[in-house]
Design a protein around this motif. Structure first.
Motif, PDB file in Angstrom:
ATOM      1  N   ILE B   4     -55.020  28.942  14.683  1.00 13.29           N
ATOM      2  CA  ILE B   4     -55.150  29.920  15.776  1.00 13.29           C
ATOM      3  C   ILE B   4     -54.392  31.223  15.456  1.00 13.29           C
ATOM      4  N   PHE B 279     -62.736  27.233  19.653  1.00 14.61           N
ATOM      5  CA  PHE B 279     -61.653  28.218  19.669  1.00 14.61           C
ATOM      6  C   PHE B 279     -61.200  28.529  21.090  1.00 14.61           C
ATOM      7  N   ASP B 282     -58.988  25.809  22.237  1.00 16.12           N
ATOM      8  CA  ASP B 282     -57.672  25.897  21.570  1.00 16.12           C
ATOM      9  C   ASP B 282     -56.859  27.065  22.131  1.00 16.12           C
ATOM     10  N   PHE B 283     -57.572  28.148  22.432  1.00 19.01           N
ATOM     11  CA  PHE B 283     -56.912  29.354  22.920  1.00 19.01           C
ATOM     12  C   PHE B 283     -56.241  29.092  24.277  1.00 19.01           C
ATOM     13  N   TYR B 286     -53.183  27.172  23.563  1.00 17.92           N
ATOM     14  CA  TYR B 286     -52.207  28.055  22.925  1.00 17.92           C
ATOM     15  C   TYR B 286     -51.480  28.923  23.960  1.00 17.92           C
TER      16      TYR B 286
END
Lengths: 292, 292
Positions: B4, B279, B282-283, B286
């Motif tokens: 990431i 993504f 995951d973002f 994160y």
């Protein structure tokens, strides 16, 4: 009432109605922002930019009633620039159009946000046009943003507040061409583009350039010979502030003659375009001969 | 570097390059304005909004490299809001992202104009997109302007600076939903609309709403437990200023749990949309787990 006064008062009403439609707070909690936005736009000024936009739109055969949304957007941008110009850290003006400026009426923080919101609403309202082709609408939005931004109005404002090269006629012309000329020119260009008159856009630009410069010179003349009660602002401020103007550079007689020449050129542009441009020619005369 | 971090550093470079392309003074005389605009945008922040926009665009199958112009426009609007928020008449912050804020570096008048020019350039750059259909571009411009204006970011800023109803959890949520949430949501919506994914726009909105609220709660948590040197700003300021936050209302434990729940919901939205949204999931994780 003269014919031109009648037309202008029609446009004034139209703009007030549109601004009332365009400026809405969805929630009362920040209703003060809508109030300050209306305070800074409604019943204000001569609506020169919207008038130019709508008259050029008509001249090129435009038919959509929604063009008025663009005219409203343009006036919102003009108004935001006045609100921010008046701020204490900028020109620090307490009065505008004969009443307290936005930051005097609502506080400095709300005035900054009022300008921000007007500028943003302009693009929101312009992009809500549905009955003009999307290609034309995008082109017009691009013209509007270019004229208002770094290489237009805001750039000119930097030249003005930092007094960059304002001690020469060339520098003064350049500053005004950006600070006030760019947005006036965009009015004529947007009217033209929305109606599909692109091939004659250079005539529109020339008309608006001439009109804009003449307007500024008349402003400088009125600061010397104007009537304070009609202008709604003090006269003599340029001399008091040691500000170079077209009058102080050229003298009153040459300034007058330049306004006459520019106005003739503006009217020639309309003749070269053809069609029914009587109002736009009268309008150039009217602005050149105004006494307030 | 984690996966990431790699993606984020790619986007950071992309945005810097685009901002350099988008911010140009045609004339050196007002070059200071371009300099201040770059100072306030380049190398700044995590680029969350542009990343969301471009990732949603990809998720819905968007192919044009020009979508990055919209991502850049969005970042310019976010940056302008920070420049104006920092002004003495607003939050009066001397530092931003670990360096002097724009008005400390360039003066208050240039800071006002820097914000104005960034906001205007955003619409200029977005309207210069040519290889996405004009219908979609106009719709996206309208979403952007609505999110940034009176019924979005600016409205929220009014609630914040005037402390309107900020003594309740509901009032606080509403303020953040407008002040920071609206623009984050517009990022997801614009990505979706530019790629023609309109029928799933509600999922995008739900994802961004959850992400935005979680982000704000984490911000409040970091003001209590964060590391000043990593954050680049002082911690403990909320308590010092007697400011109500999600942590002071709910307590640290419930705040943490709410972030976890919101993140799960955000990730569910991506699953419901389908396609390759790894993504974006995951973002969300994160952002929820960030410590700076």
């Amino acid at each position: 009432m003269s014919k031109i006064d009648g037309v202008m008062s029609y446009y004034a009403e139209l703009l007030n109605a549109e601004l009332n439609k365009a400026i809405i707070a969805d929630n009362n909690d920040y209703g003060i922002l809508a109030e300050a936005m209306k305070y800074s736009t409604i019943d204000g000024g001569k609506r020169i930019r919207p008038i130019l936009l709508l008259e050029f739109y008509k001249l090129f055969g435009g038919k959509s009633a929604e063009a008025v949304k663009f005219a409203t957007a343009l006036e919102m941008i003009h108004s935001y620039s006045l609100v921010h110009d008046d701020l204490p850290c900028m020109d620090n003006d307490d009065f505008r159009r004969g009443k307290p400026s936005c930051h005097k009426a609502y506080g400095e923080n709300i005035a900054v946000l009022t300008g921000d919101a007007l500028l943003t609403s302009a693009f929101e309202y312009a992009s809500s046009v549905t009955d003009i082709s999307p290609e034309r609408v995008i082109k017009a939005i691009n013209i509007l943003a270019s004229a208002a931004g770094i290489n237009g109005m805001v750039g000119g404002q930097v030249l003005d507040i930092l007094s960059i090269n304002l001690d020469t006629a060339e520098g003064l012309k350049k500053m005004y061409a950006l600070k006030t000329g760019a947005l006036l020119k965009s009015a004529a260009m947007i009217g033209c583009v929305l109606a599909g008159g692109d091939e004659k856009i250079e005539h529109c630009q020339r008309y608006a350039d001439a009109l804009g410069l003449a307007f500024q010179i008349v402003d400088d003349m009125l600061d010397v010979i104007g009537d304070e009660s009609k202008l709604g602002k003090p006269v003599g401020s340029d001399e008091k502030n040691d500000k170079l103007t077209f009058v102080s550079i050229f003298g009153m007689e040459k300034a007058k003659q330049t306004v006459i020449d520019l106005t003739v050129d503006a009217k020639n542009c309309i003749d070269e375009i053809g069609g029914n441009g009587e109002f736009l020619k009268d309008f150039a005369d009217y602005l050149a001969s105004r006494t307030f």
